[in-house]
Design a protein around this motif. Structure first.
Motif, PDB file in Angstrom:
ATOM      1  N   VAL A 130      12.109   1.759   7.768  1.00  0.00           N
ATOM      2  CA  VAL A 130      11.992   2.513   6.519  1.00  0.00           C
ATOM      3  C   VAL A 130      10.641   2.226   5.879  1.00  0.00           C
ATOM      4  O   VAL A 130      10.071   1.154   6.065  1.00  0.00           O
ATOM      5  CB  VAL A 130      13.122   2.162   5.520  1.00  0.00           C
ATOM      6  N   SER A 131      10.153   3.209   5.152  1.00  0.00           N
ATOM      7  CA  SER A 131       8.934   2.966   4.388  1.00  0.00           C
ATOM      8  C   SER A 131       9.319   2.278   3.080  1.00  0.00           C
ATOM      9  O   SER A 131      10.462   2.359   2.626  1.00  0.00           O
ATOM     10  CB  SER A 131       8.204   4.279   4.101  1.00  0.00           C
ATOM     11  N   ASN A 132       8.374   1.604   2.487  1.00  0.00           N
ATOM     12  CA  ASN A 132       8.542   0.954   1.188  1.00  0.00           C
ATOM     13  C   ASN A 132       7.350   1.412   0.359  1.00  0.00           C
ATOM     14  O   ASN A 132       6.231   0.971   0.589  1.00  0.00           O
ATOM     15  CB  ASN A 132       8.566  -0.570   1.361  1.00  0.00           C
ATOM     16  N   GLU A 133       7.587   2.335  -0.601  1.00  0.00           N
ATOM     17  CA  GLU A 133       6.491   3.009  -1.292  1.00  0.00           C
ATOM     18  C   GLU A 133       6.651   3.040  -2.815  1.00  0.00           C
ATOM     19  O   GLU A 133       6.561   4.104  -3.425  1.00  0.00           O
ATOM     20  CB  GLU A 133       6.374   4.450  -0.795  1.00  0.00           C
ATOM     21  N   PRO A 134       6.882   1.911  -3.455  1.00  0.00           N
ATOM     22  CA  PRO A 134       6.948   1.959  -4.917  1.00  0.00           C
ATOM     23  C   PRO A 134       5.570   2.245  -5.498  1.00  0.00           C
ATOM     24  O   PRO A 134       4.562   2.070  -4.825  1.00  0.00           O
ATOM     25  CB  PRO A 134       7.419   0.555  -5.300  1.00  0.00           C
ATOM     26  N   GLY A 135       5.520   2.697  -6.723  1.00  0.00           N
ATOM     27  CA  GLY A 135       4.227   2.970  -7.334  1.00  0.00           C
ATOM     28  C   GLY A 135       4.368   3.328  -8.793  1.00  0.00           C
ATOM     29  O   GLY A 135       5.467   3.437  -9.321  1.00  0.00           O
ATOM     30  N   TYR A 136       3.239   3.528  -9.425  1.00  0.00           N
ATOM     31  CA  TYR A 136       3.230   3.977 -10.817  1.00  0.00           C
ATOM     32  C   TYR A 136       1.926   4.711 -11.085  1.00  0.00           C
ATOM     33  O   TYR A 136       0.858   4.274 -10.644  1.00  0.00           O
ATOM     34  CB  TYR A 136       3.369   2.814 -11.794  1.00  0.00           C
ATOM     35  N   SER A 137       2.014   5.820 -11.794  1.00  0.00           N
ATOM     36  CA  SER A 137       0.832   6.591 -12.164  1.00  0.00           C
ATOM     37  C   SER A 137       0.817   6.807 -13.666  1.00  0.00           C
ATOM     38  O   SER A 137       1.843   7.093 -14.269  1.00  0.00           O
ATOM     39  CB  SER A 137       0.849   7.964 -11.483  1.00  0.00           C
ATOM     40  N   LEU A 138      -0.338   6.663 -14.244  1.00  0.00           N
ATOM     41  CA  LEU A 138      -0.552   6.983 -15.642  1.00  0.00           C
ATOM     42  C   LEU A 138      -1.169   8.375 -15.649  1.00  0.00           C
ATOM     43  O   LEU A 138      -2.305   8.553 -15.210  1.00  0.00           O
ATOM     44  CB  LEU A 138      -1.476   5.944 -16.286  1.00  0.00           C
ATOM     45  N   ASP A 139      -0.404   9.364 -16.097  1.00  0.00           N
ATOM     46  CA  ASP A 139      -0.837  10.766 -16.021  1.00  0.00           C
ATOM     47  C   ASP A 139      -2.261  10.966 -16.510  1.00  0.00           C
ATOM     48  O   ASP A 139      -2.633  10.534 -17.599  1.00  0.00           O
ATOM     49  CB  ASP A 139       0.111  11.660 -16.828  1.00  0.00           C
ATOM     50  N   GLY A 140      -3.061  11.616 -15.674  1.00  0.00           N
ATOM     51  CA  GLY A 140      -4.429  11.948 -16.029  1.00  0.00           C
ATOM     52  C   GLY A 140      -5.410  10.799 -15.975  1.00  0.00           C
ATOM     53  O   GLY A 140      -6.594  10.968 -16.261  1.00  0.00           O
ATOM     54  N   VAL A 141      -4.945   9.599 -15.602  1.00  0.00           N
ATOM     55  CA  VAL A 141      -5.834   8.439 -15.584  1.00  0.00           C
ATOM     56  C   VAL A 141      -5.970   7.888 -14.168  1.00  0.00           C
ATOM     57  O   VAL A 141      -6.998   8.039 -13.531  1.00  0.00           O
ATOM     58  CB  VAL A 141      -5.344   7.343 -16.558  1.00  0.00           C
ATOM     59  N   SER A 142      -4.939   7.213 -13.682  1.00  0.00           N
ATOM     60  CA  SER A 142      -4.992   6.614 -12.350  1.00  0.00           C
ATOM     61  C   SER A 142      -3.590   6.176 -11.952  1.00  0.00           C
ATOM     62  O   SER A 142      -2.640   6.326 -12.704  1.00  0.00           O
ATOM     63  CB  SER A 142      -5.942   5.412 -12.324  1.00  0.00           C
ATOM     64  N   GLY A 143      -3.488   5.618 -10.778  1.00  0.00           N
ATOM     65  CA  GLY A 143      -2.194   5.138 -10.313  1.00  0.00           C
ATOM     66  C   GLY A 143      -2.342   4.236  -9.114  1.00  0.00           C
ATOM     67  O   GLY A 143      -3.439   4.059  -8.567  1.00  0.00           O
ATOM     68  N   ILE A 144      -1.224   3.675  -8.715  1.00  0.00           N
ATOM     69  CA  ILE A 144      -1.182   2.815  -7.531  1.00  0.00           C
ATOM     70  C   ILE A 144       0.115   3.097  -6.796  1.00  0.00           C
ATOM     71  O   ILE A 144       1.151   3.350  -7.409  1.00  0.00           O
ATOM     72  CB  ILE A 144      -1.291   1.316  -7.904  1.00  0.00           C
ATOM     73  N   ARG A 145       0.036   3.089  -5.488  1.00  0.00           N
ATOM     74  CA  ARG A 145       1.221   3.269  -4.661  1.00  0.00           C
ATOM     75  C   ARG A 145       1.071   2.360  -3.460  1.00  0.00           C
ATOM     76  O   ARG A 145       0.085   2.444  -2.723  1.00  0.00           O
ATOM     77  CB  ARG A 145       1.356   4.722  -4.234  1.00  0.00           C
ATOM     78  N   ILE A 146       2.025   1.492  -3.271  1.00  0.00           N
ATOM     79  CA  ILE A 146       2.010   0.549  -2.159  1.00  0.00           C
ATOM     80  C   ILE A 146       2.815   1.173  -1.017  1.00  0.00           C
ATOM     81  O   ILE A 146       3.921   1.658  -1.237  1.00  0.00           O
ATOM     82  CB  ILE A 146       2.642  -0.792  -2.578  1.00  0.00           C
ATOM     83  N   GLU A 147       2.275   1.192   0.183  1.00  0.00           N
ATOM     84  CA  GLU A 147       2.993   1.776   1.311  1.00  0.00           C
ATOM     85  C   GLU A 147       3.016   0.796   2.477  1.00  0.00           C
ATOM     86  O   GLU A 147       1.981   0.395   2.979  1.00  0.00           O
ATOM     87  CB  GLU A 147       2.350   3.097   1.746  1.00  0.00           C
ATOM     88  N   ASN A 148       4.234   0.415   2.866  1.00  0.00           N
ATOM     89  CA  ASN A 148       4.456  -0.482   3.997  1.00  0.00           C
ATOM     90  C   ASN A 148       5.619   0.040   4.815  1.00  0.00           C
ATOM     91  O   ASN A 148       6.445   0.805   4.312  1.00  0.00           O
ATOM     92  CB  ASN A 148       4.798  -1.897   3.516  1.00  0.00           C
ATOM     93  N   LEU A 149       5.733  -0.391   6.052  1.00  0.00           N
ATOM     94  CA  LEU A 149       6.899  -0.095   6.870  1.00  0.00           C
ATOM     95  C   LEU A 149       7.690  -1.382   7.060  1.00  0.00           C
ATOM     96  O   LEU A 149       7.117  -2.450   7.278  1.00  0.00           O
ATOM     97  CB  LEU A 149       6.491   0.465   8.235  1.00  0.00           C
ATOM     98  N   LEU A 150       9.012  -1.270   6.969  1.00  0.00           N
ATOM     99  CA  LEU A 150       9.902  -2.413   7.101  1.00  0.00           C
ATOM    100  C   LEU A 150      10.945  -2.134   8.178  1.00  0.00           C
ATOM    101  O   LEU A 150      11.406  -1.001   8.311  1.00  0.00           O
ATOM    102  CB  LEU A 150      10.635  -2.669   5.772  1.00  0.00           C
ATOM    103  N   GLU A 151      11.315  -3.170   8.917  1.00  0.00           N
ATOM    104  CA  GLU A 151      12.377  -3.030   9.900  1.00  0.00           C
ATOM    105  C   GLU A 151      13.618  -3.751   9.394  1.00  0.00           C
ATOM    106  O   GLU A 151      13.536  -4.889   8.923  1.00  0.00           O
ATOM    107  CB  GLU A 151      11.965  -3.627  11.254  1.00  0.00           C
ATOM    108  N   ILE A 152      14.758  -3.097   9.494  1.00  0.00           N
ATOM    109  CA  ILE A 152      16.029  -3.716   9.102  1.00  0.00           C
ATOM    110  C   ILE A 152      16.466  -4.656  10.233  1.00  0.00           C
ATOM    111  O   ILE A 152      16.531  -4.255  11.398  1.00  0.00           O
ATOM    112  CB  ILE A 152      17.121  -2.653   8.850  1.00  0.00           C
ATOM    113  N   THR A 153      16.714  -5.914   9.893  1.00  0.00           N
ATOM    114  CA  THR A 153      17.154  -6.908  10.875  1.00  0.00           C
ATOM    115  C   THR A 153      18.351  -7.675  10.327  1.00  0.00           C
ATOM    116  O   THR A 153      18.662  -7.602   9.145  1.00  0.00           O
ATOM    117  CB  THR A 153      16.039  -7.932  11.200  1.00  0.00           C
ATOM    118  N   TYR A 154      19.025  -8.390  11.204  1.00  0.00           N
ATOM    119  CA  TYR A 154      20.122  -9.263  10.785  1.00  0.00           C
ATOM    120  C   TYR A 154      19.572 -10.637  10.465  1.00  0.00           C
ATOM    121  O   TYR A 154      18.596 -11.091  11.071  1.00  0.00           O
ATOM    122  CB  TYR A 154      21.168  -9.408  11.892  1.00  0.00           C
ATOM    123  N   VAL A 155      20.217 -11.307   9.545  1.00  0.00           N
ATOM    124  CA  VAL A 155      19.878 -12.695   9.225  1.00  0.00           C
ATOM    125  C   VAL A 155      21.029 -13.555   9.679  1.00  0.00           C
ATOM    126  O   VAL A 155      22.195 -13.264   9.382  1.00  0.00           O
ATOM    127  CB  VAL A 155      19.659 -12.882   7.694  1.00  0.00           C
TER     128      VAL A 155
END
Length: 92
Positions: A64-89
């Motif tokens: 699954v991708s992991n893409e949280p982020g936040y944008s301030l309308d009309g100013v700038s933003g950040i979005r983190i994008e990573n891929l994660l694998e589901i595993t058992y612990v």
């Protein structure tokens, strides 16, 4: 993050948004989606989003991708994008 077996993605979405919600903020997109063997984007059935109707549970081997982020309308933003694998612990 460790979570119980058979947890659907919408349950985990809350953890990604928690800090923003505490500040009265949010982002207008899902936190993550499935990524397939051919690296297709938005490949289901799994997703991590506030769409609670998608009850597909996250299973070992899913990516699954992991893409949280936040944008301030009309100013700038950040979005983190990573891929994660589901595993058992292993229980210790």
């Amino acid at each position: 993050m460790i979570f119980p077996e058979n947890t659907p993605g919408f349950v985990l979405d809350v953890f990604a948004r928690k800090s923003l919600w505490e500040a009265g903020k949010d982002y207008g997109h899902g936190t993550g989606h499935g990524v397939g063997a051919a690296l297709n984007v938005h490949e289901g059935p799994q997703s991590i989003s506030p769409r609670w109707l998608n009850k597909e549970v996250l299973k070992k081997g899913m990516v699954v991708s992991n893409e949280p982020g936040y944008s301030l309308d009309g100013v700038s933003g950040i979005r983190i994008e990573n891929l994660l694998e589901i595993t058992y612990v292993k229980d210790e």
